[in-house]
Each structure stands twice: as C-alpha cells, then as structure tokens.
Design an enzyme around this catalytic site. Structure first.
Site, mmCIF file in Angstrom:
data_model
loop_
_atom_site.group_PDB
_atom_site.id
_atom_site.type_symbol
_atom_site.label_atom_id
_atom_site.label_comp_id
_atom_site.label_asym_id
_atom_site.label_seq_id
_atom_site.Cartn_x
_atom_site.Cartn_y
_atom_site.Cartn_z
ATOM 1 N N ASP A 264 0.855 -1.163 0.000
ATOM 2 C CA ASP A 264 0.000 0.000 0.000
ATOM 3 C C ASP A 264 0.908 1.236 0.000
ATOM 4 O O ASP A 264 2.127 1.143 0.146
ATOM 5 C CB ASP A 264 -0.944 -0.024 1.217
ATOM 6 C CG ASP A 264 -2.170 0.841 0.977
ATOM 7 O OD1 ASP A 264 -3.185 0.617 1.654
ATOM 8 O OD2 ASP A 264 -2.116 1.730 0.104
HETATM 9 C C1 GLC Z 1 -4.336 4.277 -0.188
HETATM 10 C C2 GLC Z 1 -5.228 3.130 0.239
HETATM 11 C C3 GLC Z 1 -5.355 2.030 -0.786
HETATM 12 C C4 GLC Z 1 -5.272 2.632 -2.178
HETATM 13 C C5 GLC Z 1 -3.857 3.163 -2.342
HETATM 14 C C6 GLC Z 1 -3.638 3.802 -3.725
HETATM 15 O O1 GLC Z 1 -3.567 4.714 0.885
HETATM 16 O O2 GLC Z 1 -4.937 2.521 1.498
HETATM 17 O O3 GLC Z 1 -6.605 1.361 -0.546
HETATM 18 O O4 GLC Z 1 -5.562 1.660 -3.163
HETATM 19 O O5 GLC Z 1 -3.501 4.090 -1.329
HETATM 20 O O6 GLC Z 1 -4.382 4.978 -3.824
#
Ligand code: GLC
Length: 717
Positions: A264
């Site tokens: 993430d």
């Molecule tokens: C965010 C979220 C995740 C998302 C990623 C890309 O922090 O936790 O669910 O897909 O970043 O935007």
C-alpha cells in the site's frame, strides 16, 4: 509475447531496469509540466529522472489522453520498450458511480455486484487503466473505522462471495478488451484495527485470523485475482508489508498465489516508524524478502536493492521473480503488442454514464437501500406535496469518499430524483443547517415547510469525508445539529421518513424511536435521487438486508452477529440475574442486526423440513422451507441459512451464515426454498488451526434475518 520471450527479455535487462519494474509513482511524475513538476516530486524521493523512464507502473490514470501521452513518451525513453502498467482506485465505479461497497453488500446480489464491476472495468479500460485497486474485502466489526464503506461487511462467507463476484466482473477471463486486472486488498486484517482507529495495531489469534479475516482474500485468490495489496497494519507484531508468514507461507505456499504483491502507499517506508526497520535499506530488504513485488510511492527499492544484491545481502532471484511477475501481467494484458490497449477518449465519453450504465447504477442503488423502520407511512403517494428537509435535500456529495473518477455534478441528487418522479411543483426543500455545524438559523424555515407539506423527508447524514480512509470517528451519531432538527420535525406529526446518507452504521439511539420511518441509503452514487424516488413512492419494494450490524451505541462496539455464546449468556429467562455477560446500562443486541431489512410487504415462513436428522461425513442433508408473501406488494425476499455447531473442541459462533436464496414473490404467492447442507459447511479452524468438522449436534436456522429464524437440529456422526 510467449513466456520464454519474457525470460529472454528479463535476461537482457540490467539490474537497474529490473529494479525499475518494481517501482510505482503517481502520474505527476510523468506529466509534462513546464514548472518542472517532474523534478519536484523526484527530489522528495531522492531519485533521478532515469528512474522514471525505467519504472514499471503508474498510479492514478484516469483519462485516455493522458495515459496515451504518458505511454508514448515513456516508450520513447525506455531502452527495451517495456510498456507501463496503469493502475487506479476504481472502487465502486469509474465515471458511472455505483453505491459504496457496504451498500452493494446489502443487495446480497452477486450477479449485480459482478455487473457493476464489469461496467467499471469497461469505463476504466477505455480510459487507459489496466489495473484497479479493488475489491477491498477487509472484514469489519467496528463502524468507528472509516473504511467500512469500502467493504461488504461482517460476514466472512458473504464477503468471500462478493470478493469472487467483483474479481470476476473486473477480470473476466483476462482476454476481453474491457477486462482489467483486479487487486484484492488490504492483506491482511486491516478491518480489525484496534478501536476503529485508522492505521492502528491489529493483533489476534491465528485462529480468528483464519476463521474470520482471511477467507475473503482467499476467495479472491481462488477467483484468480491478479494482484494482492499489503495492508498498513501489523499482524501479530509484524507489519503485513514485512510479514513473510502472511505473504510467502500463507498467500503463496498455502494458497498458491502466483500474481503480484504490491505494497500500500508508502507501506514499505512505514516499516521504519513501525519499528521493524532501522532505515530504508533494511525496509527494502525486509519487504522484498517478505514478498512485496511493487513498492508504491516510496523509493527504498530503487535506492537500495542494487547495493543489497551487490553486497549479497539478498539474492538476485528475489529481484528476478518480482520483475518477471510484473512482465507476466503486462504480457497477459497484451501490452507488449499494444501498449495502449483500448484507451480511446471518444469511446470512453460515450460509455460514461450511458443509459445502460445509469440503469444498472439505479438498480444497484434501490436494491442496496435498507428499510430499517416503517410505521406504515411508506411508500408515499405520488399525489402528496413533499418537503425534503436537511443537508442532503439537494446535496451532490453523494458519491462516497472513494469515487475517485466520479463527478458530483453528474449525479442525480435527492431533489432532482423526487422531482423526476412527482413533478417540480410538489416538492420544496429546506436544508435546515449544515452537516456538521451548530447553525440552527434555518430551523424555523424547515418547520414551516414541514407544517405546509403533506409528507416530510428528512435527508440527513455524514459528509462523505467523515468516512473512508483516515475517516475514523469516535462518536458515530448524526453530526452537527441534525438530531435536534429531526426531533423538531418529528414533533409536527406529519408522515416523516428519515433517509440516511452515510458511509458507516450510525448510532441512532437518541432519535430512532420518534422516527416514523427510517431508510438507510448509504452513499448511493450517480443515480441517488432516482433510486430513492423509486423506493419512497413505491415503484420499487425495498429489499436490502444489512451486512454490518448497526450498534445500539458506540459503547457496544465490536458488536457482530456471529459472536460466541460465553459461559454466562444473557438469554431469555435470565432476566434479573446480574451475573451474566451483559451491560448494566444498555442491551447486548445491536439496534439493527445482520441480515435485517424491512419490506413494503410481509413474508411468512413455514417450519423447516429435513429429509433426515443424522448425517454421515459423505452425505448431505436437504432442508426445505416454505415462504409466503402475505402482504399486498410483490417483493424480493432473501431467505438466509445459518448453522450453529452446538458443541466442538473450540467455542463456535451462536450462528454462521452458510447460504441464502433470493426469491421473488407476488402477493399470496408461496415458494419452497431448498438448501443442501454438506460436511464442508460445518468445517472450522480448531485450536491447532486445522480446518475440519467434528461429529456432534448442529442447529439449522432459516429465516428473514439472523434473529427471525425457524430452527431444526441434526447430528453429524
Ligand atoms: C491508499 C489506500 C489504498 C489505495 C492506495 C492507492 O492509501 O490505502 O486502498 O488503493 O492508497 O491509492
């Protein structure tokens, strides 16, 4: 390109080019911004421009022109002409925005969920996106956590079915031009963040993790999901992003996952504040050893992997296998043959919010609404004069906090939907103050409008930024002075329906008794107003059923239906006994429970008929039950099957959803519903985490929701 060509391609790549495939930055790094934007973010990450032209994927593509431009420029600069992958958060629709996933869950309709994902995939593919960071399948039991909006609720079995439906909807067989790769998230257990506080610690027994939190991710893997995203949280003391037990032992060895693991946002870097890596070099080492293939939005891989390999701190094989997985996905998507796939601005515009897509969005919305209460005032007659009062009377912030590509102005708001249904002249609106402020100056106007109207709709709720990521709330009541506004309107005594716009179950204890009717609408998306008008004026009979308990009060949390009995259960007949598992000031039960939802009609259930009451391991039991529509309106009933393992080597939930059937019944129509119960439904993780069933007595419960059920017993021998 054939796989052996990919190995050949890999063999031509320098170590920096291989590391580059493991890198993902947002689109701004690739933009042609004359202000030198491309160097701005680079400095923050201590990287040079050549890293960009070796990177493997981009985060945040949302229109075909940009994607085509970026890809073209990139391919001019990339030595081996390896195309970029474009990834984006397409969580519940692209430009046609469907209800939030917590609402889609309340449809209990896998085909419809799959259809919504297919439409999202088509609009995304035409816009140049190859991968969506969806489905989010984290099991949730704490509505203080803002991200409950993204999930389908508190049941592992139901979440697994939705995970499968979404993956199938996005990916198809990965050969159709509008298929995009799906990324299941957040692996693992993010929904169990302590106290519902965002990014907080997760710590639980492996048995609980396997029994409740892992099944939905596994369902996505079994459905062929192409990517898995690691979660921010720890799992039993080790952050997921550095947790090789989770990612190598469970995900890859036990489950056989062969796709890409992506961190993430900055989760590799966050191994440092978590306290398991002293610097970026150690963070990079731990993450790649644990199995993270792509580092999202930080540069520990690009700044450290080369040295770690050259100094033989990690094996080249780890880098090769990660880079090859990324090349394989690009190959599967046909990017080597056509780096632009179906990106086409004109076709995308034709697809966005087209009639067919809006119709499906409307259907998902009206099937996601949950009628919580109705003192026979709904549906309203179309002849009535209506006052819509409250901050959501004509508010276009109804797409939800994760509708990234959606445009609020393209949504049909509440007022527009009601006007479309009954005409403009019969509707007035008074916003009666904001969502989260102390301003009561419009109360008088609201009261006057209610007094003049035949019927009143109170359009209340949370702003969409009060849930979603980083949207945890300790108090989960209606914000601002909305409860006071509602009570003033209830006093007038007109037929009044409360319609709630919210991203989480709200605490309603202080006002629900006075409300003549309550419809839970969540954030319904592009077709909000039309779908609400369909239900409120009786063209559609509400059929939504809760997939997450609505607590009596925040003090009850976590409250969920599939709980254990304890040694001192508070059951019927124990009133007055102090020494029970209970509170002395509130009930144990949630205000509205899992599977609950009213209809404009009524269903009656016969008794359960079992073909036998003793079952051997290789046999099945057939349970039949008759369901009749005894009301005046046709409707869709979701007949739910629960099972309880009465005695086992570990405690077992008082009930677990094991099946459901959706049936359509005309008034006075009766149907027989049949469930096949096999030994596989009776399995659980015992104290050694072996997944098995045990002989003994079981209770079957079938009914309208987890409480209103008919029962029967059988024995596994
Ligand atoms: C965010 C979220 C995740 C998302 C990623 C890309 O922090 O936790 O669910 O897909 O970043 O935007």
């Amino acid at each position: 390109m054939k796989n052996m060509d990919l190995n050949n391609l890999l063999s031509q790549m320098t170590i920096d080019e291989k590391i580059g495939q493991l890198v993902q930055f947002v689109r701004a790094f690739y933009s042609d911004d004359k202000n030198g934007e491309i160097t701005g973010p680079l400095n923050e990450l201590n990287i040079t421009e050549d890293v960009i032209w070796n990177s493997g994927s981009v985060l945040g593509s949302d229109n075909a022109e940009d994607m085509i431009e970026i890809q073209k420029r990139y391919l001019e600069k990339n030595r081996l002409k390896i195309p970029l992958l474009f990834m984006a958060d397409v969580i519940h629709g692209f430009r046609t925005v469907f209800p939030i996933p917590l609402a889609i869950g309340c449809t209990w309709d896998m085909e419809l969920a799959k259809k919504s994902a297919e439409i999202a995939a088509k609009e995304a593919a035409l816009s140049g996106t190859n991968v969506t960071f969806s489905p989010m399948v984290d099991l949730v039991r704490d509505p203080r956590w803002g991200r409950v909006i993204e999930t389908t609720g508190e049941d592992p079995y139901l979440n697994g079915l939705f995970a499968t439906a979404f993956v199938q909807g996005y990916q198809g067989n990965m050969t159709d031009e509008y298929n995009i790769a799906a990324c299941v998230k957040h692996f693992a257990g993010y929904g169990a963040s302590e106290a519902g506080r965002e990014y907080n610690t997760v710590d639980m027994s492996e048995r609980n993790l396997r029994e409740n939190y892992l099944p939905s991710y596994k369902a996505a893997v079994d459905a062929g999901v192409e990517l898995v995203m690691t979660s921010f949280n720890t799992v039993n003391g080790i952050p997921s992003t550095g947790n090789s037990y989770l990612m190598r032992d469970i995900l890859r060895k036990e489950w056989g996952f062969k796709g890409i693991v992506i961190s993430d946002w900055a989760a590799v870097q966050e191994l440092i504040p978590h306290g398991v890596a002293k610097d970026g070099k150690e963070a990079a080492k731990k993450a790649i050893e644990a199995g993270v293939d792509i580092e999202m939005m930080t540069s520990n891989y690009v700044n450290n992997l080369r040295e770690l390999i050259e100094k033989e701190k990690i094996k080249m094989e780890l880098l090769d296998e990660a880079a090859l997985r990324i090349l394989e996905l690009k190959n599967k998507l046909g990017l080597f043959e056509n780096p632009y796939r179906t990106a086409n601005a004109q076709k995308a515009e034709e697809a966005y919010l087209c009639k067919e897509h809006r119709e499906i969005a409307r259907e998902v919305a009206y099937k996601s609404f949950v009628l919580l209460k109705n003192n026979n005032i709904l549906p309203f007659s179309k002849e009535k004069n209506v006052a819509i009062i409250g901050p959501f009377a004509k508010n276009n912030r109804i797409l939800g906090p994760w509708s990234v590509q959606g445009k609020e102005e393209e949504a049909v708001n509440f007022l527009e939907g009601i006007q479309n249904k009954i005409g403009r002249e019969k509707v007035v609106t008074v916003e009666g103050g904001g969502i989260n402020c102390e301003d009561k100056s419009n109360f008088a106007e609201a009261i006057e409008a209610a007094q003049k109207a035949d019927v009143v709709i109170l359009a209340l709720g949370e702003d969409q930024d009060m849930s979603g990521e980083a949207g945890s709330r300790a108090y989960i009541t209606l914000p601002g002075v909305q409860e006071e506004l509602a009570k003033e309107i209830f006093k007038i005594g007109k037929p009044t329906a409360v319609v709630l716009f919210n991203g989480r179950p709200l605490e309603m204890t202080s006002w629900y008794k006075e409300a003549p009717a309550i419809l839970e609408a969540w954030f319904p998306g592009s077709e909000t107003g039309n779908a609400l008008a369909d239900v409120l004026f009786g063209d559609v009979n509400p059929s939504g059923r809760l997939t997450m308990s609505i607590p009596y009060t925040v003090g009850q949390i976590p409250v969920y239906y599939n709980c254990y009995n304890t040694g001192r259960p508070k059951n019927e007949g124990t009133e007055g006994n102090r020494f029970l598992s209970q509170y002395i000031d509130i009930p144990n039960e949630p205000l509205y429970h899992f599977g609950y939802g009213l209809s404009y009609t009524e269903y009656s259930y016969g008794d359960i008929d079992l073909n036998k009451t003793v079952m051997k391991y290789n046999e099945k039991i057939t349970a039949k039950i008759k369901v009749k529509n005894i009301g005046k309106m046709a409707g869709i009933e979701t007949v739910q099957l629960y099972i309880r393992d009465i005695t086992a080597s570990t405690v077992r939930p008082i009930k677990e959803l094991k099946g459901f059937k959706k049936i359509y019944l005309e008034p006075n129509e009766e149907k027989q519903v049949t469930f096949e119960i096999g030994e596989d439904m009776l399995k659980f993780y015992n104290s050694e985490c072996n997944y098995l069933s045990e002989k003994g007595k079981f209770e079957i419960m079938i009914g309208h929701d987890c409480k209103n059920v008919k029962g029967a017993e059988f024995e596994l021998i």
